[in-house]
Design a protein around this motif. Structure first.
Motif, PDB file in Angstrom:
ATOM      1  N   SER A 123       0.813  -1.217   0.000  1.00 27.64           N
ATOM      2  CA  SER A 123       0.000   0.000   0.000  1.00 27.64           C
ATOM      3  C   SER A 123       0.851   1.274   0.000  1.00 27.64           C
ATOM      4  O   SER A 123       0.357   2.335  -0.341  1.00 27.64           O
ATOM      5  CB  SER A 123      -0.962  -0.004   1.192  1.00 27.64           C
ATOM      6  OG  SER A 123      -0.222  -0.149   2.381  1.00 27.64           O
ATOM      7  N   THR A 124       2.136   1.166   0.391  1.00 25.79           N
ATOM      8  CA  THR A 124       2.959   2.381   0.371  1.00 25.79           C
ATOM      9  C   THR A 124       3.552   2.635  -1.017  1.00 25.79           C
ATOM     10  O   THR A 124       4.204   3.646  -1.231  1.00 25.79           O
ATOM     11  CB  THR A 124       4.117   2.294   1.400  1.00 25.79           C
ATOM     12  OG1 THR A 124       4.871   1.108   1.118  1.00 25.79           O
ATOM     13  CG2 THR A 124       3.601   2.246   2.823  1.00 25.79           C
ATOM     14  N   ASP A 125       3.321   1.718  -1.964  1.00 22.72           N
ATOM     15  CA  ASP A 125       3.806   1.936  -3.337  1.00 22.72           C
ATOM     16  C   ASP A 125       2.704   2.555  -4.199  1.00 22.72           C
ATOM     17  O   ASP A 125       1.524   2.343  -3.952  1.00 22.72           O
ATOM     18  CB  ASP A 125       4.223   0.601  -3.970  1.00 22.72           C
ATOM     19  CG  ASP A 125       5.574   0.124  -3.468  1.00 22.72           C
ATOM     20  OD1 ASP A 125       6.375   0.979  -3.050  1.00 22.72           O
ATOM     21  OD2 ASP A 125       5.805  -1.095  -3.495  1.00 22.72           O
ATOM     22  N   ARG A 194       5.872  -2.929   4.794  1.00 21.50           N
ATOM     23  CA  ARG A 194       6.887  -1.987   4.343  1.00 21.50           C
ATOM     24  C   ARG A 194       6.434  -0.573   4.670  1.00 21.50           C
ATOM     25  O   ARG A 194       5.323  -0.173   4.323  1.00 21.50           O
ATOM     26  CB  ARG A 194       7.090  -2.142   2.841  1.00 21.50           C
ATOM     27  CG  ARG A 194       8.331  -1.453   2.324  1.00 21.50           C
ATOM     28  CD  ARG A 194       8.774  -2.117   1.055  1.00 21.50           C
ATOM     29  NE  ARG A 194       9.680  -1.294   0.282  1.00 21.50           N
ATOM     30  CZ  ARG A 194      10.996  -1.312   0.437  1.00 21.50           C
ATOM     31  NH1 ARG A 194      11.536  -2.101   1.327  1.00 21.50           N
ATOM     32  NH2 ARG A 194      11.756  -0.552  -0.317  1.00 21.50           N
ATOM     33  N   GLU A 195       7.284   0.160   5.345  1.00 25.35           N
ATOM     34  CA  GLU A 195       6.918   1.507   5.767  1.00 25.35           C
ATOM     35  C   GLU A 195       7.199   2.502   4.651  1.00 25.35           C
ATOM     36  O   GLU A 195       7.964   2.228   3.744  1.00 25.35           O
ATOM     37  CB  GLU A 195       7.712   1.874   7.030  1.00 25.35           C
ATOM     38  CG  GLU A 195       7.247   1.081   8.233  1.00 25.35           C
ATOM     39  CD  GLU A 195       7.990   1.423   9.512  1.00 25.35           C
ATOM     40  OE1 GLU A 195       8.651   2.476   9.582  1.00 25.35           O
ATOM     41  OE2 GLU A 195       7.883   0.614  10.444  1.00 25.35           O
ATOM     42  N   PRO A 196       6.590   3.696   4.749  1.00 27.13           N
ATOM     43  CA  PRO A 196       6.949   4.730   3.769  1.00 27.13           C
ATOM     44  C   PRO A 196       8.401   5.147   3.975  1.00 27.13           C
ATOM     45  O   PRO A 196       8.956   4.970   5.067  1.00 27.13           O
ATOM     46  CB  PRO A 196       6.011   5.899   4.107  1.00 27.13           C
ATOM     47  CG  PRO A 196       5.173   5.482   5.239  1.00 27.13           C
ATOM     48  CD  PRO A 196       5.577   4.121   5.700  1.00 27.13           C
ATOM     49  N   ARG A 197       9.002   5.676   2.914  1.00 20.28           N
ATOM     50  CA  ARG A 197      10.369   6.177   3.001  1.00 20.28           C
ATOM     51  C   ARG A 197      10.478   7.195   4.132  1.00 20.28           C
ATOM     52  O   ARG A 197       9.609   8.046   4.277  1.00 20.28           O
ATOM     53  CB  ARG A 197      10.710   6.833   1.655  1.00 20.28           C
ATOM     54  CG  ARG A 197      12.155   6.932   1.396  1.00 20.28           C
ATOM     55  CD  ARG A 197      12.413   7.368  -0.027  1.00 20.28           C
ATOM     56  NE  ARG A 197      13.606   6.681  -0.500  1.00 20.28           N
ATOM     57  CZ  ARG A 197      14.808   6.941  -0.027  1.00 20.28           C
ATOM     58  NH1 ARG A 197      14.984   7.864   0.889  1.00 20.28           N
ATOM     59  NH2 ARG A 197      15.841   6.270  -0.477  1.00 20.28           N
ATOM     60  N   TYR A 198      11.562   7.138   4.936  1.00 20.28           N
ATOM     61  CA  TYR A 198      11.730   8.046   6.067  1.00 20.28           C
ATOM     62  C   TYR A 198      11.717   9.498   5.591  1.00 20.28           C
ATOM     63  O   TYR A 198      11.075  10.353   6.166  1.00 20.28           O
ATOM     64  CB  TYR A 198      13.029   7.730   6.811  1.00 20.28           C
ATOM     65  CG  TYR A 198      13.302   8.684   7.949  1.00 20.28           C
ATOM     66  CD1 TYR A 198      12.593   8.594   9.135  1.00 20.28           C
ATOM     67  CD2 TYR A 198      14.258   9.690   7.814  1.00 20.28           C
ATOM     68  CE1 TYR A 198      12.816   9.483  10.170  1.00 20.28           C
ATOM     69  CE2 TYR A 198      14.495  10.586   8.846  1.00 20.28           C
ATOM     70  CZ  TYR A 198      13.777  10.473  10.019  1.00 20.28           C
ATOM     71  OH  TYR A 198      14.012  11.363  11.037  1.00 20.28           O
TER      72      TYR A 198
END
Ligand code: UDP
Ligand code: MG
Length: 210
Positions: A123-125, A194-198
């Motif tokens: 979902s973060t992509d 997977r987390e969003p990019r910092y």
């Protein structure tokens, strides 16, 4: 000893957050560790920032590549330098949550040679990335004898014997995920979100991914 291997390309803003999440986890595990940081020809303050972190913790090692060679080459250099009985590959932007490192090590202690992180969802992509990634795996797995597991990134643990096998492969222009799949070995899959990019943006634009 466990080696954490991390490629850095223009990640200066993420570096303090990266170490403040990774180091306490490694200290808690109670196993000896090193963090092998590969500076992949960054043009921001990544190198200076890594060297500062190294001054604060002798278990941090810094490899400085002479230019930007790309993530695949940076990982190759990092695995070459890693001295651990196992190596864990992790991205610098905290998209691979360091909190899962103990799960990877747990799988290794159970006797697995490879412990893979599989994204429970993407979902973060972006939609475009999800569609093209889905198509890539479908086409790849249709034409290849060695399937590549879908939704699996480079976030994984490799036992020393897997590292040694990878090091013996002669390919110079490398697609690590393909080579990791090709060498085989007893593999466990763990799910993670997977987390969003910092911060910042992905270094792989549409063209580079293609
Ligand atoms: N990276 C690298 N060299 C490059 C591009 C990226 O070492 O030429 C590193 C980057 O700093 C990060 C990891 O590879 O630690 C993944 O990159 P990114 O987050 O941009 O890719 P994405 O998560 O979008 O696949
Ligand atoms: Mg990323």
């Amino acid at each position: 000893m466990i080696s954490i291997v991390c490629p850095f390309y223009n990640e200066e803003d993420a570096i303090p957050a990266f170490f403040s999440r990774v180091l306490p986890i490694m200290r808690r595990i109670g196993e000896e560790y090193e963090v092998v940081c590969v500076n992949d020809g960054s043009i921001d303050g990544t190198l200076e920032s890594l060297l500062r972190e190294r001054d604060g913790d002798g278990r941090i090692r810094v490899l400085d590549l002479s230019r930007n060679f790309g993530k695949e080459a940076a990982l190759t250099a990092g695995l070459e330098a890693a001295g651990g009985d196992a190596a864990i590959i992790i991205d610098a932007d905290l998209q691979d949550p360091p909190e899962h490192i103990p799960d990877l090590i747990g799988g290794w202690r159970e006797g697995y040679d490879v412990v893979l992180g599989r994204r429970a969802d993407r979902s973060t992509d972006s939609l475009a990335k999800r569609l093209t990634a889905g198509l890539f795996y479908r086409v790849h797995n249709a034409i290849s004898d060695v399937p590549m597991p879908e939704n699996v990134g480079d976030f994984r643990l490799l036992d020393r014997k897997v590292i040694e096998t990878i090091k013996r492969l002669p390919e110079r222009r490398r697609f690590m995920k393909g080579l990791f799949a090709w060498v085989g070995f007893k593999t466990k899959i763990i799910e993670y979100k997977r987390e969003p990019r910092y911060n910042g943006t992905s270094k792989f634009g549409g063209w580079r991914l293609w």
